[in-house]
Design an enzyme around this catalytic site. Structure first.
Site, mmCIF file in Angstrom:
data_model
loop_
_atom_site.group_PDB
_atom_site.id
_atom_site.type_symbol
_atom_site.label_atom_id
_atom_site.label_comp_id
_atom_site.label_asym_id
_atom_site.label_seq_id
_atom_site.Cartn_x
_atom_site.Cartn_y
_atom_site.Cartn_z
ATOM 1 N N TYR A 144 1.116 -1.233 -0.363
ATOM 2 C CA TYR A 144 -0.459 0.082 -0.397
ATOM 3 C C TYR A 144 0.729 1.539 -0.179
ATOM 4 O O TYR A 144 0.502 1.869 -0.847
ATOM 5 C CB TYR A 144 -0.824 -0.223 1.162
ATOM 6 C CG TYR A 144 -1.363 1.571 2.363
ATOM 7 C CD1 TYR A 144 -2.601 1.491 0.297
ATOM 8 C CD2 TYR A 144 -1.456 1.858 2.366
ATOM 9 C CE1 TYR A 144 -3.755 2.751 1.115
ATOM 10 C CE2 TYR A 144 -1.452 4.011 2.402
ATOM 11 C CZ TYR A 144 -3.493 3.842 1.365
ATOM 12 O OH TYR A 144 -3.920 5.184 2.195
ATOM 13 N N LYS A 148 1.436 3.911 -2.962
ATOM 14 C CA LYS A 148 0.841 5.226 -2.633
ATOM 15 C C LYS A 148 2.113 5.922 -2.979
ATOM 16 O O LYS A 148 1.746 7.966 -3.918
ATOM 17 C CB LYS A 148 0.890 5.068 -0.840
ATOM 18 C CG LYS A 148 -0.834 5.380 -0.979
ATOM 19 C CD LYS A 148 -2.145 5.008 -1.250
ATOM 20 C CE LYS A 148 -2.450 6.155 -1.028
ATOM 21 N NZ LYS A 148 -4.019 6.834 -1.748
HETATM 22 N N1 NAI Z 1 -8.587 5.349 5.908
HETATM 23 C C1 NAI Z 1 -7.650 6.054 6.093
HETATM 24 O O1 NAI Z 1 -6.960 6.468 7.141
HETATM 25 C C2 NAI Z 1 -6.638 7.358 4.973
HETATM 26 C C3 NAI Z 1 -6.697 6.922 3.572
HETATM 27 N N2 NAI Z 1 -5.635 7.392 2.713
HETATM 28 C C4 NAI Z 1 -6.435 7.612 1.522
HETATM 29 O O2 NAI Z 1 -7.701 7.873 1.218
HETATM 30 C C5 NAI Z 1 -8.063 7.910 -0.033
HETATM 31 C C6 NAI Z 1 -10.438 6.715 0.720
HETATM 32 O O3 NAI Z 1 -9.878 5.709 1.295
HETATM 33 P P1 NAI Z 1 -10.797 5.695 1.953
HETATM 34 O O4 NAI Z 1 -11.951 6.364 1.871
HETATM 35 O O5 NAI Z 1 -10.946 5.297 3.843
HETATM 36 O O6 NAI Z 1 -11.156 4.145 1.399
HETATM 37 P P2 NAI Z 1 -12.118 3.155 1.006
HETATM 38 O O7 NAI Z 1 -12.038 1.929 0.499
HETATM 39 O O8 NAI Z 1 -13.531 3.800 1.599
HETATM 40 O O9 NAI Z 1 -12.422 4.048 -0.319
HETATM 41 C C7 NAI Z 1 -11.564 3.983 -1.554
HETATM 42 C C8 NAI Z 1 -12.993 3.452 -3.628
HETATM 43 O O10 NAI Z 1 -12.024 3.467 -3.829
HETATM 44 C C9 NAI Z 1 -12.644 2.963 -4.917
HETATM 45 N N3 NAI Z 1 -12.262 1.480 -6.102
HETATM 46 C C10 NAI Z 1 -11.099 1.050 -5.546
HETATM 47 N N4 NAI Z 1 -10.807 0.609 -6.744
HETATM 48 C C11 NAI Z 1 -10.854 1.089 -8.092
HETATM 49 C C12 NAI Z 1 -11.102 1.233 -9.210
HETATM 50 N N5 NAI Z 1 -9.984 -0.076 -9.687
HETATM 51 N N6 NAI Z 1 -11.236 1.779 -9.817
HETATM 52 C C13 NAI Z 1 -12.584 2.545 -9.185
HETATM 53 N N7 NAI Z 1 -12.733 3.115 -7.698
HETATM 54 C C14 NAI Z 1 -11.881 1.862 -7.057
HETATM 55 C C15 NAI Z 1 -13.320 1.374 -4.210
HETATM 56 O O11 NAI Z 1 -14.695 0.665 -4.614
HETATM 57 C C16 NAI Z 1 -13.591 2.509 -2.897
HETATM 58 O O12 NAI Z 1 -14.700 2.622 -3.074
HETATM 59 C C17 NAI Z 1 -7.250 6.427 -0.324
HETATM 60 O O13 NAI Z 1 -6.925 6.920 -1.243
HETATM 61 C C18 NAI Z 1 -6.535 6.515 1.039
HETATM 62 O O14 NAI Z 1 -5.917 5.998 0.274
HETATM 63 C C19 NAI Z 1 -4.879 8.354 3.500
HETATM 64 C C20 NAI Z 1 -4.901 8.159 3.862
HETATM 65 C C21 NAI Z 1 -5.443 7.182 6.214
HETATM 66 C C1 LIG Z 2 -5.567 -4.496 15.931
HETATM 67 C C2 LIG Z 2 -4.744 -3.395 16.648
HETATM 68 C C3 LIG Z 2 -3.338 -3.217 16.975
HETATM 69 C C4 LIG Z 2 -4.915 -1.977 15.422
HETATM 70 C C5 LIG Z 2 -6.515 -1.724 15.280
HETATM 71 C C6 LIG Z 2 -6.838 0.365 14.548
HETATM 72 C C7 LIG Z 2 -6.276 -0.407 13.575
HETATM 73 C C8 LIG Z 2 -7.291 -1.163 12.255
HETATM 74 C C9 LIG Z 2 -5.780 1.241 13.132
HETATM 75 C C10 LIG Z 2 -4.659 2.175 13.461
HETATM 76 C C11 LIG Z 2 -4.684 3.266 13.214
HETATM 77 C C12 LIG Z 2 -5.165 3.105 11.780
HETATM 78 C C13 LIG Z 2 -4.526 3.296 10.291
HETATM 79 C C14 LIG Z 2 -4.611 3.067 8.976
HETATM 80 C C15 LIG Z 2 -5.756 1.615 8.969
HETATM 81 C C16 LIG Z 2 -6.449 1.340 9.865
HETATM 82 C C17 LIG Z 2 -5.774 2.025 11.143
HETATM 83 C C18 LIG Z 2 -3.975 0.380 11.132
HETATM 84 C C19 LIG Z 2 -3.816 3.030 8.026
HETATM 85 C C20 LIG Z 2 -3.158 2.504 7.533
HETATM 86 C C21 LIG Z 2 -4.996 3.498 6.685
HETATM 87 C C22 LIG Z 2 -4.266 3.934 4.997
HETATM 88 C C23 LIG Z 2 -3.562 4.901 5.410
HETATM 89 O O1 LIG Z 2 -2.863 5.898 4.538
HETATM 90 C C24 LIG Z 2 -2.491 5.483 6.522
HETATM 91 C C25 LIG Z 2 -3.222 5.073 7.867
HETATM 92 C C26 LIG Z 2 -2.510 4.943 9.128
HETATM 93 C C27 LIG Z 2 -3.621 4.440 10.838
#
Ligand code: NAI
Ligand SMILES: CC(C)CCC[C@@H](C)[C@H]1CC[C@H]2C3=C(CC[C@]12C)[C@@]1(C)CCC(=O)C[C@@H]1CC3
Length: 345
Positions: A144, A148
């Protein structure tokens, strides 16, 4: 002679708009008077004013109709970080992002805002108050993160005033909030299986968690400030809650808010990390025979046992960013939004 209709400033497309962040972004864009096309491999909801285009972002012909007459594209699609499928990450995050850029140029899109991640500089060791000038991780901790990094480079390098495409990358960290399919559900699942009794390490490591509406706010500010003469072109921006917190205090607040006990017993970081690596290897070797997904992956253990918080001064200066929801309110709203995950529910 064909006359090209100048796309309206208020028409945008959200790639990945069916996801957690994407849907919150779509809702805020509608509030702000934008009309929105969503492009995603799935449709997870319906909303008046939103046109859904279903397809894979690696398919340019499927993408182009979603970008018709659109001046601004948000790219927030990615495979879930929990996946272990290297081919999928490379195809979607790297090749797919190249296709998104090509499609933007062909469709005459003027601005592309990428959702990157603060994790692009994380190698599994402490980051304290990290700024955007930290080098990309040389040894990314998983596929991942590796993809990214490449994705962010591609988007920032595509910023070209002559060609008319401006780009910017938002680097959120630890997004949480209502409808998140990841953080709270994984945490509760671990608690229900009795795995959240333990604190990995001494429990003093400080990290950033960012409420989803603050992440959305950062994206919209970046989009609206992205102009040929603005300093933000081709740059990455950390967007956090600007309230670093002890990882285990945050976990405990969420768990206790949902009726579970807070973790209490300490386990040495090196021991848990070593076990997580071993389990990961075992899962890889046994994959042809049995499929199992360990809760404690090396990435999760590293995130749970190290400092990783980021400075968002650049976003404050250049974007006028300030979080709109505090950590305390964000946690309260998140906990409230998961009645089905409460203890006993
Ligand atoms: N959730 C987090 O803590 C963090 C997320 N991000 C970034 O934020 C963005 C959004 O993440 P979330 O909303 O958490 O994920 P999510 O999994 O809820 O949303 C991602 C969406 O992308 C779509 N998708 C995946 N592959 C695809 C493809 N080939 N064509 C079209 N659509 C596709 C999925 O169907 C989904 O709706 C991602 O780029 C992730 O890397 C960055 C930092 C932290
Ligand atoms: C099982 C436990 C030790 C941890 C449970 C919580 C975790 C699932 C989350 C804590 C920090 C989160 C995090 C992300 C995903 C969910 C956690 C690991 C990311 C890896 C999501 C995608 C990113 O770009 C960075 C995020 C950092 C923090």
């Amino acid at each position: 002679m064909t006359t090209r209709v100048r796309p309206s400033n208020k028409r945008c497309a959200v790639i990945g708009g069916s996801g957690f962040l994407g849907r919150h972004l779509v809702e805020k864009l509608l509030d702000r008077g934008y009309s929105v096309s969503v492009f995603d491999i799935r449709q997870s909801y319906e909303l008046p004013g939103v046109a859904f285009h279903l397809g894979d972002l690696c398919d340019k012909q499927a993408l182009l109709p979603a970008m018709k007459d659109v001046s601004l594209v948000f790219h927030c699609a990615s495979p879930a970080p929990a996946s272990d499928d290297r081919g999928l990450f490379e195809r979607v995050n790297i090749q797919g992002t190249r296709i998104v850029i090509q499609a933007c140029i062909e469709a005459g899109v003027q601005k592309l805002v990428l959702t990157s991640s603060a994790s692009v500089v994380f190698e599994g060791t402490d980051i304290k108050n990290g700024r955007e000038d930290l080098p990309y991780a040389k040894k990314p901790i998983d596929y991942y993160t590796e993809t990214k990094i490449e994705q962010e480079k591609l988007v920032l390098e595509a910023c070209d005033k002559e060609k008319g495409l401006l780009t910017v990358a938002i680097r959120p960290h630890g997004i949480f909030g209502p409808r998140d399919p990841q953080l709270v559900p994984i945490l509760v699942d671990a608690a229900r299986r009795g795995k959240m009794k333990f604190i990995i390490g001494d429990g003093t490591n400080v990290v950033d968690f960012t409420f989803v509406e603050n992440v959305v706010h950062g994206h919209i500010l970046a989009a609206e400030r992205l102009r040929p003469d603005s300093p933000i072109c081709g740059k990455p921006y950390h967007i956090t809650n600007d309230e670093p917190v002890k990882f285990w205090d945050f976990m405990s607040d969420v768990l206790v808010g949902l009726g579970y006990a807070a973790p209490r017993y300490h386990l040495p970081y090196a021991l848990v990390y070593g076990l997580a690596l071993l389990l990961w290897l075992l899962a890889l070797i046994l994959r042809p025979l049995v499929s199992f997904k360990p809760t404690f992956t090396p990435m999760r253990v590293a995130l749970a046992g190290t400092h990783h918080y980021y400075n968002c001064e650049r976003a404050k200066q250049d974007l006028g960013y300030k979080p709109v929801v505090s950590l305390k309110d964000g946690i309260a709203r998140t906990v409230q939004s998961y009645p089905h995950l409460r203890q006993g529910a």
